[in-house]
Structure formats: structure tokens, C-alpha cells
Scaffold this active site. Structure first.
Site, PDB file in Angstrom:
ATOM      1  CG  ASN A 154      -0.441  -0.191   2.508  1.00 32.85           C
ATOM      2  OD1 ASN A 154       0.681  -0.682   2.648  1.00 32.85           O
ATOM      3  ND2 ASN A 154      -1.167   0.183   3.531  1.00 32.85           N
ATOM      4  CD  GLU A 180       5.935 -11.432  -3.145  1.00 35.88           C
ATOM      5  OE1 GLU A 180       4.958 -11.070  -2.472  1.00 35.88           O
ATOM      6  OE2 GLU A 180       7.035 -11.744  -2.641  1.00 35.88           O
ATOM      7  N   GLY A 230       1.191  -5.822   7.700  1.00 32.61           N
ATOM      8  CA  GLY A 230       0.227  -6.538   6.867  1.00 32.61           C
ATOM      9  C   GLY A 230      -1.022  -6.847   7.653  1.00 32.61           C
ATOM     10  CD  GLU A 252       1.267  -0.678  10.867  1.00 34.86           C
ATOM     11  OE1 GLU A 252       0.124  -0.965  11.273  1.00 34.86           O
ATOM     12  OE2 GLU A 252       1.497  -0.188   9.770  1.00 34.86           O
ATOM     13  CB  CYS A 286      -2.943   0.176   8.606  1.00 36.47           C
ATOM     14  SG  CYS A 286      -1.491   1.216   8.700  1.00 36.47           S
ATOM     15  CD  GLU A 460       6.984  -0.167  10.925  1.00 37.31           C
ATOM     16  OE1 GLU A 460       5.907   0.101  10.390  1.00 37.31           O
ATOM     17  OE2 GLU A 460       7.894  -0.813  10.365  1.00 37.31           O
TER      18      GLU A 460
HETATM   19  P1  NAD Z   1      -2.635 -10.502   2.494  1.00 40.60           P
HETATM   20  O1  NAD Z   1      -2.850 -10.791   3.918  1.00 40.60           O
HETATM   21  O2  NAD Z   1      -2.699 -11.606   1.490  1.00 40.60           O
HETATM   22  O3  NAD Z   1      -1.241  -9.757   2.260  1.00 40.60           O
HETATM   23  C1  NAD Z   1      -0.835  -8.625   3.014  1.00 40.60           C
HETATM   24  C2  NAD Z   1       0.687  -8.571   2.945  1.00 40.60           C
HETATM   25  O4  NAD Z   1       1.232  -9.661   3.656  1.00 40.60           O
HETATM   26  C3  NAD Z   1       1.226  -8.693   1.519  1.00 40.60           C
HETATM   27  O5  NAD Z   1       2.314  -7.815   1.365  1.00 40.60           O
HETATM   28  C4  NAD Z   1       1.664 -10.152   1.402  1.00 40.60           C
HETATM   29  O6  NAD Z   1       2.743 -10.310   0.500  1.00 40.60           O
HETATM   30  C5  NAD Z   1       2.082 -10.441   2.816  1.00 40.60           C
HETATM   31  N1  NAD Z   1       1.907 -11.838   3.194  1.00 40.60           N
HETATM   32  C6  NAD Z   1       0.816 -12.610   3.020  1.00 40.60           C
HETATM   33  N2  NAD Z   1       1.016 -13.844   3.504  1.00 40.60           N
HETATM   34  C7  NAD Z   1       2.268 -13.857   4.014  1.00 40.60           C
HETATM   35  C8  NAD Z   1       3.069 -14.832   4.672  1.00 40.60           C
HETATM   36  N3  NAD Z   1       2.610 -16.061   4.955  1.00 40.60           N
HETATM   37  N4  NAD Z   1       4.317 -14.483   5.044  1.00 40.60           N
HETATM   38  C9  NAD Z   1       4.800 -13.233   4.807  1.00 40.60           C
HETATM   39  N5  NAD Z   1       4.094 -12.287   4.198  1.00 40.60           N
HETATM   40  C10 NAD Z   1       2.841 -12.574   3.817  1.00 40.60           C
HETATM   41  O7  NAD Z   1      -3.703  -9.422   2.116  1.00 40.60           O
HETATM   42  P2  NAD Z   1      -3.901  -8.527   0.841  1.00 40.60           P
HETATM   43  O8  NAD Z   1      -5.127  -9.004   0.121  1.00 40.60           O
HETATM   44  O9  NAD Z   1      -2.654  -8.304   0.060  1.00 40.60           O
HETATM   45  O10 NAD Z   1      -4.228  -7.212   1.635  1.00 40.60           O
HETATM   46  C11 NAD Z   1      -5.443  -7.118   2.328  1.00 40.60           C
HETATM   47  C12 NAD Z   1      -5.303  -7.080   3.812  1.00 40.60           C
HETATM   48  O11 NAD Z   1      -3.973  -6.894   4.246  1.00 40.60           O
HETATM   49  C13 NAD Z   1      -6.074  -5.882   4.295  1.00 40.60           C
HETATM   50  O12 NAD Z   1      -7.341  -6.293   4.716  1.00 40.60           O
HETATM   51  C14 NAD Z   1      -5.242  -5.318   5.407  1.00 40.60           C
HETATM   52  O13 NAD Z   1      -5.764  -5.721   6.643  1.00 40.60           O
HETATM   53  C15 NAD Z   1      -3.910  -5.945   5.283  1.00 40.60           C
HETATM   54  N6  NAD Z   1      -2.863  -4.961   4.958  1.00 40.60           N
HETATM   55  C16 NAD Z   1      -2.436  -4.175   5.960  1.00 40.60           C
HETATM   56  C17 NAD Z   1      -1.463  -3.245   5.709  1.00 40.60           C
HETATM   57  C18 NAD Z   1      -0.978  -2.347   6.796  1.00 40.60           C
HETATM   58  O14 NAD Z   1      -0.435  -1.288   6.491  1.00 40.60           O
HETATM   59  N7  NAD Z   1      -1.097  -2.734   8.058  1.00 40.60           N
HETATM   60  C19 NAD Z   1      -0.937  -3.121   4.441  1.00 40.60           C
HETATM   61  C20 NAD Z   1      -1.392  -3.958   3.417  1.00 40.60           C
HETATM   62  C21 NAD Z   1      -2.361  -4.895   3.706  1.00 40.60           C
END
Ligand code: NAD
Length: 478
Positions: A154, A180, A230, A252, A286, A460
Site C-alpha cells: 500500500n 510482489e 500486513g 504493524e 491501515c 515504527e
Molecule cells: P494478504 O494478507 O494476502 O497480504 C498482506 C501482505 O502480507 C502482503 O504484502 C503479502 O505479500 C504479505 N503476506 C501474506 N502472507 C504472508 C506470509 N505467509 N508471510 C509473509 N508475508 C505474507 O492481504 P492482501 O489481500 O494483500 O491485503 C489485504 C489485507 O492486508 C487488508 O485487509 C489489510 O488488513 C492488510 N494490509 C495491511 C497493511 C498495513 O499497512 N497494516 C498493508 C497492506 C495490507
């Protein structure tokens, strides 16, 4: 409109740039057009083992590098990122979708973070404890050890900077796996570090299957620190993996930020601050203002004025100057947001603006305002992570505080009132890592950024963000 060439994609391990070659590849998609921008090589297990070896070896050298040299490299990195901000911003917009102005602003913020962390690294002072004459006890701070970091899509520049800058400033080697979806922005930030003189091996960048990469890295005793940004479920899963080697963690995770607007708020100023912020980065933030609790006396007026501002937004390709909101970042987001909005409508929410997917090759969703949203709607409980603002009325301050604290999240929150006593009381009682009072933002390089409850732990930015990559040592001497 798309004149910046999209760069070749690679892994960077021990100073070597490894292109696609014989490795499996992942397509990187422009979310505004659906076009394939490039192919990203997937790290093999052997690549990850090499990254671990390099991190272990380089950690010893980097922590022993004179502070002046380390600070110089990080400050030069900041200068190079600033010089390249237009190009890096264009790359970020192409692979992530946000309006170019936002992408350039984010890139400059990332540059500032490198500079600030470099300067702060001179001030990781310890202390000397009071002891009888001839005895000594001293507390010092050391680099925590090789870091594994995972950054989402994001904020393609800033999320990666929030891992690299403090980890390196604290004297650690690091392996980063950016998302990715947004590899070229991350590689551009790493390139600035390399061009500024970062020794080979101090920072590796890998991509691949996220679960395989995190499983492999966190399964190694070499890694001493995990920093993850994430979703809540993935964060909790990684914390379990980290537990096997008692790896320290900074998590985070998600949020569902409440916005409390009281009858006595300056309504026009509140709208100016919060309406654009709710749709910044298409709501994929977030700390996005999400659940608006508005006091009954101004509820109808506020919702109407908010809806009018949102209806005037211009959705489009982020490279187009007129665009105020770009696409969502990947095909999962419009699907998920559409499901949640339909569920809210079916349960009685009123659509004030938007509410639908936008057809086309890109991954667009209308900026959406829902009013009178029932508490049992999924979107009132799960993070929308999309362009949706939810409105509910309240009567008393305590009702608003109860609603704000109802969810298991505790990241950002926003309060608008001209009554100073009320502002203090609400800021004290709200369960969140960050509270904005009559202010539109909770993020600043010198301020700790992070949440409580399911939103994660650790911080952070700020001095705390640097200390997160250090461990204390106490020496008792008689
Ligand atoms: P997702 O959970 O599939 O992925 C979120 C991130 O985590 C991605 O960068 C992905 O590469 C990474 N990820 C996923 N599985 C992983 C694993 N097993 N090990 C390491 N990294 C892993 O979700 P998405 O569809 O890409 O994003 C949607 C959700 O992710 C949102 O609902 C939000 O809650 C969360 N998100 C939060 C933030 C934040 O700033 N806190 C940022 C991006 C996404």
C-alpha cells in the site's frame, strides 16, 4: 502518460542482482490498466539460504563499521531518493495505482525517514547506574541481529523504508521481502542505498511465495528480529513461526479507525481534513478514517456535505493529473470491498455515494459513503481496506467512546471537537496507539507509529522505531 520505462525486476542477494533467468516468475500488473508491467523472479530455497548466509556475515561487518560511515551512507541515500523522487513516484503509481502526487510525496517522506534515522542513530545513548565507589553498572544498546522484514504494497516506498532505514541505522544486516505487487519501487529504494555505498550483503531483497519465504527465513536461527506490516491473520501466523526461535517482533497489523465528530466541531474544517484522508490511497491505509460516529445534532448535515465532496472526486489512472483517487492495488481488493458493501446494503445501510465496482480493465471501485450502517454489517467489524466511509449517529460522548473501543483493533483514531476538556477526555479514553485531535494525520517521522490489541505491537518511526532494532546489554562490574 506512461513514458517512464518500467525497470527490470530482480532479487538482490549479497550484492548480486539476480534477474529472472531460470527461476519461476510472477507477473506484476498495472492496476489501472490490467497490463503486465514485468516479470518478477521467485527466490528458490537456495537463494534464501544464500541471503541468510550473507546477512549473518555482513551483520558482523556492518555493526563494526564506524558510525560516521554508516550515517554518511544513509544520509546520501536520503539525498539520492530525493533526487529520484519523480521517477520513483511514477514507478510506484504504475505498479500500485495511487495518484502520482501522493506517490511522490510518499517517496520524499521515505527519504526524510532515512535521514532522520541516520541522525537518531547517533543518539542511542545508554546509561550508568549508581553503584558504590569502584563498582560500575552500565546499560548499552546493541544491534539486535540479522532482520527479516515483510512490507506490503500500500505504501511501496515508505513501507520498505520503514524496515531498511531503522534496521540499518541500528547497525543490522537485513533481508526484506517487499510485496510482489510493488517490487520495482522497493528495488529503487535499495538501489539508492547501493549507490550511496551500502556494502554488499548488508541488505538483501527477495521475492517469492510469501508463505514459503517467511517460513524459510523465520525457521532459521540466524534471524533475530521480525518486522512485519500486513494483515492481522498473517501477522499472528508469523508471530507463531517467530516463537520457535524466540525472535523479537514488531507487528504493524490492521486497523478500523473510528472518527468521532461532536456537535461543537468546526464542521467545514473537519470535512477539509478528513474527507480527502478517508479516500487517500483508495482507503488502502491501515490508519484510514473508517467508522464515522457523528453526534445527532450535526449528523444529517455532516453526512450530506461529506457525500457531496466524495461525489466530486475524480477516479482514474494515477498518472492522470486530474485523478484524485486511483484503482485498488490488486484484484482481491475490489472483490472484498464489493462483498462487504453488498452485505451492508442488504442489512439496511443507506448508500449516500458510490457503492459499486467500476467496470473496465483496471481494478476500480467507486468512492463510497454508507450511512446508518448497522453494527452487525461485516464492514463495521472487518477492515474494509478500500474506499468506503461508514456513518452512524450517536447522542452522548460515552456512547461514542464505547463504539470506538468496541472492536479488537486499536491503531489510529480521530476526534473533532472545539471543547478542549472533551478533547482531552476522549483522547485519554480511546483505545488506540495514535489519536488525532482536530488533525487529519497520525503519521510523522519523529513520532512512534503503531497499535495495540489486534493491531499489533512494537513501534515504527521516532526514537522507538530505531530502538526496536536494538537490544540492551547491562554490564555489572565490581
Ligand atoms: P494478504 O494478507 O494476502 O497480504 C498482506 C501482505 O502480507 C502482503 O504484502 C503479502 O505479500 C504479505 N503476506 C501474506 N502472507 C504472508 C506470509 N505467509 N508471510 C509473509 N508475508 C505474507 O492481504 P492482501 O489481500 O494483500 O491485503 C489485504 C489485507 O492486508 C487488508 O485487509 C489489510 O488488513 C492488510 N494490509 C495491511 C497493511 C498495513 O499497512 N497494516 C498493508 C497492506 C495490507
Amino acid at each position: 502518460m506512461t513514458d517512464t520505462a518500467y525497470p527490470d525486476l530482480a532479487l538482490v542477494i549479497d550484492g548480486e542482482v539476480i534477474g529472472a533467468g531460470a527461476r519461476d516468475g510472477i507477473d506484476v500488473i498495472d492496476p489501472a490498466t490490467g497490463d503486465t508491467l514485468g516479470v518478477l523472479p521467485k527466490a528458490t530455497r537456495a537463494d534464501l539460504d544464500r541471503a541468510l548466509d550473507a546477512a549473518q556475515r555482513s551483520h558482523r561487518d556492518w555493526r563494526a563499521t564506524p558510525l560516521d560511515t554508516r550515517v554518511g551512507i544513509l544520509k546520501k541515500t536520503a539525498a539520492l531518493i530525493r533526487e529520484r523522487a519523480q521517477d520513483i513516484g511514477r514507478i510506484a503509481t504504475r505498479e500500485q495505482g495511487k495518484p502520482l502526487k501522493e506517490a511522490i510525496g510518499e517517496t520524499l517522506y521515505a527519504a526524510n525517514l532515512f535521514e532522520w534515522m541516520a541522525e537518531e542513530s547517533r543518539r542511542t545513548y545508554g546509561r550508568v547506574l549508581v553503584r558504590p565507589p569502584g563498582q560500575l553498572a552500565r546499560v548499552t544498546y546493541e544491534p539486535v541481529g540479522p532482520v527479516a522484514a515483510f512490507a506490503p504494497w500500500n505504501f511501496p516506498a515508505l513501507n520498505v523504508a520503514r524496515k531498511l532505514a531503522p534496521a540499518l541505522a541500528a547497525g543490522n544486516a537485513i533481508i526484506v521481502k517487499p510485496a510482489e505487487e510493488t517490487p520495482a519501487t522497493a528495488l529503487a529504494i535499495l538501489q539508492a542505498l547501493i549507490d550511496a555505498g551500502l556494502p554488499a550483503g548488508a541488505a538483501q531483497m527477495v521475492f517469492g511465495d510469501p508463505a514459503e519465504v517467511s517460513g524459510h527465513l523465520l525457521g532459521s536461527p540466524i534471524i533475530r528480529k521480525l518486522s512485519f506490516t500486513g494483515s492481522v491473520p498473517v501477522g499472528k501466523h508469523l508471530m507463531k513461526l517467530a516463537a520457535d526461535h524466540a525472535i523479537r517482533t514488531t507487528m504493524e497489523l490492521g486497523g478500523h479507525a473510528p472518527v468521532l465528530v461532536f456537535d461543537d466541531a468546526d464542521i467545514d474544517r473537519t470535512l477539509d481534513l478528513i474527507a480527502p484522508n478517508a479516500f487517500r490511497n483508495s482507503g488502502q491505509v491501515c490508519v484510514s478514517p473508517t467508522r464515522f460516529y457523528v453526534q445527532s445534532g450535526v449528523y444529517d448535515r455532516f453526512v450530506k456535505a461529506f457525500g457531496e465532496r466524495v461525489a466530486a472526486m475524480k477516479v482514474g489512472n494515477g498518472l492522470d493529473d486530474a485523478t484524485t483517487m486511483g484503482p485498488l492495488a490488486n484484484p482481491r481488493r475490489p472483490e472484498a470491498v464489493g462483498r462487504m458493501v453488498d452485505d451492508a446494503k442488504a442489512k439496511g445501510a443507506r448508500v449516500v455515494s458510490g457503492g459499486e465496482r467500476i467496470d473496465g480493465p483496471g481494478m476500480f471501485f467507486q468512492p463510497t459513503v454508507l450511512a446508518d450502517v448497522p453494527i452487525e454489517a461485516d464492514i463495521m467489524n472487518d477492515e474494509p481496506f478500500g474506499p468506503v466511509a461508514l456513518f452512524c449517529p450517536f447522542d452522548t460522548p460515552d456512547q461514542a467512546i464505547e463504539q470506538a473501543n468496541r472492536l479488537p483493533f486499536g491503531l489510529a483514531s480521530y476526534v473533532f471537537t472545539e471543547n478542549g476538556r472533551q478533547a482531552n477526555r476522549v483522547a485519554d479514553l480511546i483505545e488506540a496507539g495514535m489519536v488525532a485531535v482536530n488533525h487529519g494525520s497520525v503519521s510523522a517521522i519523529d513520532a512512534p507509529f503503531g497499535g495495540i490489541k489486534d493491531s499489533g505491537h512494537g513501534l515504527e518511526d521516532g526514537a522507538e522505531g530505531l530502538k526496536a532494532f536494538m537490544v540492551s546489554k547491562t554490564v555489572h562490574q565490581a
